[in-house]
Write an enzyme that holds these catalytic residues in place. Structure first.
Site, PDB file in Angstrom:
ATOM      1  N   TRP A  14      83.989  31.496  12.146  1.00 58.86           N
ATOM      2  CA  TRP A  14      84.529  32.682  11.213  1.00 58.86           C
ATOM      3  C   TRP A  14      84.305  33.807  12.096  1.00 58.86           C
ATOM      4  O   TRP A  14      83.661  34.090  13.222  1.00 58.86           O
ATOM      5  CB  TRP A  14      83.539  32.869  10.222  1.00 58.86           C
ATOM      6  CG  TRP A  14      83.644  34.236   9.478  1.00 58.86           C
ATOM      7  CD1 TRP A  14      83.567  35.419  10.016  1.00 58.86           C
ATOM      8  CD2 TRP A  14      84.611  34.710   8.439  1.00 58.86           C
ATOM      9  NE1 TRP A  14      83.641  36.337   9.151  1.00 58.86           N
ATOM     10  CE2 TRP A  14      84.602  35.975   8.026  1.00 58.86           C
ATOM     11  CE3 TRP A  14      85.507  33.806   7.458  1.00 58.86           C
ATOM     12  CZ2 TRP A  14      85.152  36.773   7.068  1.00 58.86           C
ATOM     13  CZ3 TRP A  14      86.055  34.288   6.288  1.00 58.86           C
ATOM     14  CH2 TRP A  14      85.948  35.769   5.981  1.00 58.86           C
ATOM     15  N   ASP A  17      85.403  41.933  12.267  1.00 66.06           N
ATOM     16  CA  ASP A  17      85.677  43.179  12.809  1.00 66.06           C
ATOM     17  C   ASP A  17      85.423  43.228  14.491  1.00 66.06           C
ATOM     18  O   ASP A  17      84.649  42.608  15.036  1.00 66.06           O
ATOM     19  CB  ASP A  17      84.641  44.067  12.393  1.00 66.06           C
ATOM     20  CG  ASP A  17      84.473  44.170  11.008  1.00 66.06           C
ATOM     21  OD1 ASP A  17      84.888  43.619  10.375  1.00 66.06           O
ATOM     22  OD2 ASP A  17      83.442  44.946  10.462  1.00 66.06           O
ATOM     23  N   SER A  77      78.426  45.205  12.734  1.00 64.26           N
ATOM     24  CA  SER A  77      79.332  45.541  13.470  1.00 64.26           C
ATOM     25  C   SER A  77      78.722  47.134  14.132  1.00 64.26           C
ATOM     26  O   SER A  77      77.915  47.558  13.651  1.00 64.26           O
ATOM     27  CB  SER A  77      80.598  46.485  12.730  1.00 64.26           C
ATOM     28  OG  SER A  77      81.339  45.022  12.447  1.00 64.26           O
ATOM     29  N   ARG A 137      75.867  51.224   7.699  1.00 65.88           N
ATOM     30  CA  ARG A 137      76.084  50.243   8.718  1.00 65.88           C
ATOM     31  C   ARG A 137      77.228  50.761   9.656  1.00 65.88           C
ATOM     32  O   ARG A 137      77.987  51.649   9.425  1.00 65.88           O
ATOM     33  CB  ARG A 137      76.254  48.881   8.364  1.00 65.88           C
ATOM     34  CG  ARG A 137      77.469  48.735   7.484  1.00 65.88           C
ATOM     35  CD  ARG A 137      77.591  47.425   6.694  1.00 65.88           C
ATOM     36  NE  ARG A 137      78.582  47.059   5.851  1.00 65.88           N
ATOM     37  CZ  ARG A 137      78.215  46.879   4.420  1.00 65.88           C
ATOM     38  NH1 ARG A 137      77.092  46.889   4.017  1.00 65.88           N
ATOM     39  NH2 ARG A 137      79.037  46.872   3.685  1.00 65.88           N
ATOM     40  N   ASP A 138      77.446  49.940  10.764  1.00 65.80           N
ATOM     41  CA  ASP A 138      78.451  50.063  11.525  1.00 65.80           C
ATOM     42  C   ASP A 138      78.464  51.468  12.686  1.00 65.80           C
ATOM     43  O   ASP A 138      79.383  52.122  12.457  1.00 65.80           O
ATOM     44  CB  ASP A 138      79.962  50.273  10.947  1.00 65.80           C
ATOM     45  CG  ASP A 138      79.902  48.848   9.993  1.00 65.80           C
ATOM     46  OD1 ASP A 138      79.069  47.875  10.224  1.00 65.80           O
ATOM     47  OD2 ASP A 138      80.498  48.865   8.923  1.00 65.80           O
TER      48      ASP A 138
HETATM   49  C1  FRU Z   1      83.603  45.266   7.578  1.00 63.02           C
HETATM   50  C2  FRU Z   1      82.200  44.772   7.690  1.00 63.02           C
HETATM   51  C3  FRU Z   1      81.153  45.711   8.214  1.00 63.02           C
HETATM   52  C4  FRU Z   1      80.033  44.792   8.681  1.00 63.02           C
HETATM   53  C5  FRU Z   1      80.410  43.539   9.321  1.00 63.02           C
HETATM   54  C6  FRU Z   1      79.824  42.212   8.664  1.00 63.02           C
HETATM   55  O1  FRU Z   1      84.530  44.048   7.486  1.00 63.02           O
HETATM   56  O2  FRU Z   1      81.602  44.239   6.265  1.00 63.02           O
HETATM   57  O3  FRU Z   1      80.831  46.932   7.441  1.00 63.02           O
HETATM   58  O4  FRU Z   1      79.337  45.542   9.514  1.00 63.02           O
HETATM   59  O5  FRU Z   1      81.813  43.362   8.334  1.00 63.02           O
HETATM   60  O6  FRU Z   1      80.419  41.263   9.448  1.00 63.02           O
END
Ligand code: FRU
Length: 432
Positions: A14, A17, A77, A137-138
């Site tokens: 799979w 991002d 991410s 996150r991110d």
């Molecule tokens: C966005 C997300 C991010 C997260 C990641 C996990 O598509 O949900 O917020 O970090 O994917 O795979």
């Protein structure tokens, strides 16, 4: 062989991002969310590819995998930054708890962009600011003069998406909370994922991927942005891509060609899960971001012309390959139709009465999109075994859509003169 010919995609499992976009030691680096073990989101790490020219790519070892208490359920991410001679990745450690989950911000460092070591004092940001739930996150990191900054996506206690700003004197911390940069109005999303914050063409840009948008269109997910003058004040939310399969877009400033590049996840939460293949997900082609006429344009980067191999004239009845580019000019919005079909799928663009219509059909999709246009000068379509990227007027409007156009593709056209079809380089010509 990967499922797609010239798009960045996982070798196995799979993917979602784009992460950690950067230029380091003479190469462009693109990381992306990947579970190499299964086609689900259970064990997410960072896959890694690199390139000298953004056309030919080399697979690098997985950069990050969950192996610590704080990231045991995913290295989510984040972004990359060079500090001195080292490359740092700032990412979210995701850990499932009995009721919900914990998200903390973590660092990994590399001297050679091949082997990454997680920082011994991780996590470097351990709790969200008050007012933000556990959805935190991110991180997108950058440096201005001597200071480091990061914006982090989140959700307010009132279930509204928000972005928070942090700063530090050193990449390794201590990181301190500065302020909230922006918050959703009701209907603009319950959680803002993957924020990005930069200056472009004299404007401040806040790019976000909201989930829980108040619309059934695209399942409540979309990549959107706000433009602002200084001081930053983000009011009008605009949509970045008109297609269905574009989410979690991320950018970086290319120091070689002095431009801002963007990649999106060629997929959408909820939609991609319906695919059953062994390799799921891809990134879009690299695009150059510009601000024109008050909105963000995504232009295919100039280098993409290097993919072109054989050229043919676009004609009714032509049969083309599945890794192809089609381009034609249009004058005064004159009426035309271009239909591509295989036994399993069809993709049709048509223009009439200042309206562009896109109709997509395959086993998983059946949708029609209509957009009004003031002008139509150029239509450019990239096909890659089920990935379609349509650029109108060199990026004024883009449609990123999956449509399973595989095998020989039959063309029907009407009203198009001077169209060209290029077979594009793929597979072993792209991957080292
Ligand atoms: C966005 C997300 C991010 C997260 C990641 C996990 O598509 O949900 O917020 O970090 O994917 O795979």
């Amino acid at each position: 062989m990967t499922r797609y010919g010239y798009h960045i995609a996982p070798q196995q499992g799979w993917s979602n991002d784009p992460n950690g976009l950067c230029y380091f030691q003479g190469r462009y680096h693109v990381f992306f969310q990947n579970n190499p073990l299964e086609t689900n989101t259970k064990t997410i790490g960072w896959a890694h590819v690199s390139s000298v020219d953004l056309i030919h790519w080399k697979r690098e070892p997985m950069a990050l995998m969950p192996d610590q208490d704080y990231d045991q359920d995913g290295c989510f991410s984040g972004s990359a930054i060079q500090v001195g001679e080292a490359l740092y990745l700032l990412y979210t450690g995701h850990k499932n708890l009995a009721q919900d989950y914990a998200e903390t911000q973590c660092l990994a460092v590399s001297q050679d962009a091949v082997t990454f070591e997680k920082f011994e004092n991780n996590p470097i940001i351990t709790t969200p600011p008050t007012g933000n739930t556990h959805r935190f996150r991110d991180p997108k990191v950058w440096q201005e003069q001597e200071k480091f900054y990061a914006v982090i996506g989140g959700e307010s206690r009132e279930n509204l998406g928000q972005v928070n700003l942090y700063q530090s004197d050193s990449i390794t911390g201590p990181w301190e909370y500065v302020r909230q940069v922006a918050q959703a109005q009701t209907g603009q999303g319950t959680m803002w994922e993957c924020p990005d914050y930069f200056t472009l063409d004299g404007k401040r840009v806040l790019l976000i991927s909201p989930k829980g948008l108040d619309t059934t269109y695209k399942g409540g997910f979309d990549t959107t942005y706000f433009l602002s003058d200084e001081p930053a004040c983000f009011e009008e939310m605009q949509v970045l891509d008109a297609g269905t399969d574009f989410y979690a877009a991320a950018t970086f400033f290319d120091p070689i060609k002095q431009r801002r590049l963007v990649w999106g996840w060629f997929g959408l939460p909820g939609e991609q899960e319906k695919e059953s293949q062994q390799q799921v997900g891809a990134l879009t082609l690299p695009r150059e971001l510009r601000i024109k006429e008050g909105s963000l344009w995504m232009q295919p980067i100039a280098e993409l012309c290097e993919l072109r191999e054989q050229q043919q004239n676009l004609a009714n009845g032509l049969v083309i390959a599945e890794t192809t580019e089609i381009i034609f000019q249009s004058k005064n919005l004159s009426a035309f139709t271009l239909k591509l079909s295989t036994e399993q799928a069809s993709y049709q663009i048509s223009c009439a009465h200042q309206q562009l219509t896109l109709e997509i059909k395959d086993a998983l999709r059946d949708r029609i999109d209509k957009v009004s246009l003031d002008m139509l000068e150029e239509v450019r379509l990239f096909l890659d075994r089920g990935l379609t990227e349509l650029f109108i007027n060199n990026g004024q409007l883009t449609f990123t859509n999956k449509c399973e156009l595989r095998g020989p593709i039959m063309i029907e056209t009407n009203g198009i003169t001077n169209g060209k079809v290029y077979l594009l380089a793929s597979d072993e010509k792209i991957w080292q």
